[in-house]
Design an enzyme around this catalytic site. Structure first.
Site, PDB file in Angstrom:
ATOM      1  N   CYS A   1       0.843  -1.130  -0.142  1.00 34.67           N
ATOM      2  CA  CYS A   1       0.053   0.093   0.152  1.00 34.67           C
ATOM      3  C   CYS A   1       0.672   1.353   0.193  1.00 34.67           C
ATOM      4  O   CYS A   1       0.654   1.968  -0.846  1.00 34.67           O
ATOM      5  CB  CYS A   1      -1.089   0.072   1.261  1.00 34.67           C
ATOM      6  N   HIS A   2       1.630   1.210   0.989  1.00 32.66           N
ATOM      7  CA  HIS A   2       2.789   2.577   0.993  1.00 32.66           C
ATOM      8  C   HIS A   2       3.955   2.441   1.088  1.00 32.66           C
ATOM      9  O   HIS A   2       4.880   3.106   1.420  1.00 32.66           O
ATOM     10  CB  HIS A   2       2.165   3.575   2.298  1.00 32.66           C
TER      11      HIS A   2
END
Lengths: 186, 433
Positions: free
Chosen positions: A150-151
């Site tokens: 995701c990040h």
């Protein structure tokens, strides 16, 4: 009580009168009552008894080969169980804990004498995604542990955050060894 | 005027009016008794369009709710049933789904119109605040609505967004558990989101009433940004702006219908047609397009600011980007409302507009993406900086250093040459100027 001859306005302590006191007392009492009435509604949003009742799960470790990772569900979240190889344990212990973003030694994250068994919540401490690395072929990140797509957080073979936006190590849930090959999580 | 017409002389209307003056209330609110600046352009259509969309969303939502099951085992399938088995279910769902996007488009245009023409300036500050409250409520409603189909994006969007609250020091985790009603986004979460998703639109409707009430105290702002000075500057809302709004509505509905019938999944994410799976995170989580600029701001804070860690910093910046709008009436120190008379403001306004678009674009890309060797993160960080810089530095300073162009004396003066005529002297406001 009726001995005082002073008029209601003649409170000699500042400007407070008996009526002011009654207003404040009644208002305060009302506020406490309103708060007390509000609490059941707020608390009804917290986990219910049946949700809490499902709060522990047992896992048989026998079928897990060295170097293999499995995922089990606990409280609706994935739990990663990793039967670590000697190399992976060594990699986790070769780094000084003080150099890490969330300093913690590998020893503190496993049960003594069961050093190969790493049990962590498969929930990225950034915003709750499930990191990759459980299945063969998935990215394990730069430190051989897990990688959150995701990040971009990288976790090592002890599930500790090494790089990326996540602030904390993967959480180690409360668990106990029932016997050598059975654990109870929760 | 209207009191003389046939409608108000109708005995039944009279009978009702005597007991509940509802017709004259409407007439004063949106009818012939509501004087409106005569120079409103088409950017002033978007308020009524937003009101229309609220009604569309509530109506289509009520019919969807009749066929929806808020349970983790049934939610996804009940939505698919709406799409396949319920008569015209596909139409109602596509109206509701794309209606959210159209609602945000309309509201964002409405907001940018206000930003350009200074609609937030005295005496309309509370009107502006109420608008921000509506925006915040819309965002909460849209977010919870997106969770209901219980697809992959629903689930992971809900997980990421609710986890934002875990950044709050000390009580963060307790708050997240309270929001979830469990230890992860699960059935309890879905149930309460459905309940709140049904409730909040009616709260919005209530705030809209306050918004319109505040609007009617001083009337609409207008492209010139100067106050109306009497009947020669105004025309009755009905029939002039009702017909103009109706025309705008027709144009808008053509666009809306085009999306619903020809590109119903244009604004959506294919991943949301995969049932929610708490064990697998999609490779690329993105919120709906209307949240992308704020998502970019959230992700752009990758560093600690003093004692505030990056995660909390991102959350504060994201919420701050909307909350700062509450201070806008005081941050903009210029006393000239309309951007038409502010040559330097115009330049910065359009820079700000582009920055917002850039933020939206960055928010939709992967966190580690690059363009021509530049990490998008840097672009996002610069745009985030500029977003706040615009409000806390440019707008306050412009008010001091900018020399505005001279304002017209009145709205009607360029046309009638009679701007200084005393109120009431220009006798026929309804005649064509």
């Amino acid at each position: 009580m009726g001995s005082s001859a002073t008029s209601p306005q003649a409170g000699h302590h500042g400007s407070g009168t008996r009526r002011d006191f009654l207003y404040l007392a009644a208002g305060g009492f009302g506020a406490v009552g309103a708060g007390a009435a509000l609490w059941p509604f707020i608390h009804s949003m917290n986990p219910a008894a049946d949700v809490l009742a499902l709060a522990s799960t047992e896992v048989d470790l026998k079928p897990i080969q060295a170097g293999q990772r499995i995922t089990v569900t606990w409280r609706g979240k994935p739990v990663f169980i990793d039967n670590r190889t000697a190399d992976q344990i060594k990699a986790a212990r070769d780094v000084a804990a003080t150099e890490l973003p969330d300093p913690q030694t590998d020893q503190k994250r496993v049960k003594a004498g069961k050093d190969q068994w790493l049990v962590v919540l498969g929930v990225c401490t950034h915003l709750g995604c499930v990191p990759l690395g459980q299945k063969t072929g998935e990215s394990k990140g730069e430190y051989g542990g897990w990688f959150c797509p995701c990040h971009g957080s990288h976790y090592d073979t002890s599930g500790r955050i090494r790089k990326g936006p996540a602030p904390k190590n993967l959480e180690v849930p409360e668990f106990t060894f029932v016997n050598d090959t059975l654990i109870r999580i929760g | 005027m209207a009191k003389d017409n046939a409608f108000f002389n109708n005995p039944t209307v009279k009978w009702i009016e005597h007991r509940l003056p509802i017709f004259s209330f409407v007439d004063h609110s949106l009818g012939s008794q509501y004087p409106t600046p005569r120079n409103l352009n088409y950017w002033w259509n978007f308020g009524s369009l937003a009101g229309f969309m609220l009604v569309v969303m509530i109506l289509s939502g009520v019919f969807l709710a009749m066929n929806y099951t808020p349970h983790v085992d049934h939610a996804f399938n009940s939505v698919e049933r709406v799409m396949r088995d319920v008569n015209y279910g596909w139409l109602i769902r596509y109206i509701h789904m794309n209606g959210a996007s159209m609602f945000f488009i309309v509201v964002y245009i409405h907001i940018f119109r206000g930003l350009y023409f200074g609609s937030y300036k005295p005496p309309r500050e509370i009107l502006w605040w109420l608008g921000i409250v509506i925006l915040l409520l819309m965002m909460a409603t849209a977010f919870m609505g997106y969770v209901l189909p219980w697809g992959q994006m629903s689930f992971w969007g809900a997980t990421v967004i609710t986890n934002l609250f875990s950044a709050i020091p000390l009580v963060g985790d307790k708050i997240v558990t309270l929001l979830w009603g469990g230890f992860s986004v699960d059935n309890a979460t879905l149930n309460r989101f459905f309940a709140l998703h049904y409730l909040l639109p009616f709260v919005i409707a209530g705030v809209v009433v306050l918004h319109i009430w505040a609007l009617h105290v001083h009337g609409s702002n207008n492209p010139l940004g100067i106050d109306t000075r009497g009947p020669q500057d105004t025309i009755p809302f009905h029939p002039y702006y009702t017909i103009k709004d109706a025309f705008g509505l027709a144009v808008f509905m053509i666009i809306f219908a085009f999306v619903v019938f020809f590109a119903p999944n244009f604004f959506g994410e294919p991943d949301n047609y995969i049932p929610a799976n708490p064990m697998v995170t999609p490779a690329h989580i993105v919120p709906e397009w209307y949240f992308l600029p704020f998502y970019a701001i959230l992700r752009s804070i990758t560093f600690n600011i003093l004692f505030i860690d990056a995660k909390l910093g991102g959350v504060l910046a994201m919420f701050g980007s909307i909350l700062i709008l509450f201070l806008l009436p005081w941050l903009d120190t210029s006393r000239v409302r309309s951007g038409l008379f502010r040559p330097i403001f115009q330049v910065f306004y359009w820079i700000f507009f582009v920055v917002c678009l850039l933020l939206g674009w960055v928010g939709g890309q992967a966190a580690d993406a690059t363009v021509m060797g530049i990490p998008l993160l840097r672009i996002g960080q610069f745009c985030t900086f500029w977003y706040f810089f615009h409000f806390v530095a440019i707008l306050p300073l412009l008010g001091w250093f900018e020399r505005p162009r001279p304002l017209p004396i009145s709205i009607s003066q360029p046309v009638l040459g009679g701007g200084r005529v005393a109120a009431g002297a220009a006798a026929k406001p309804m005649e064509k100027a």
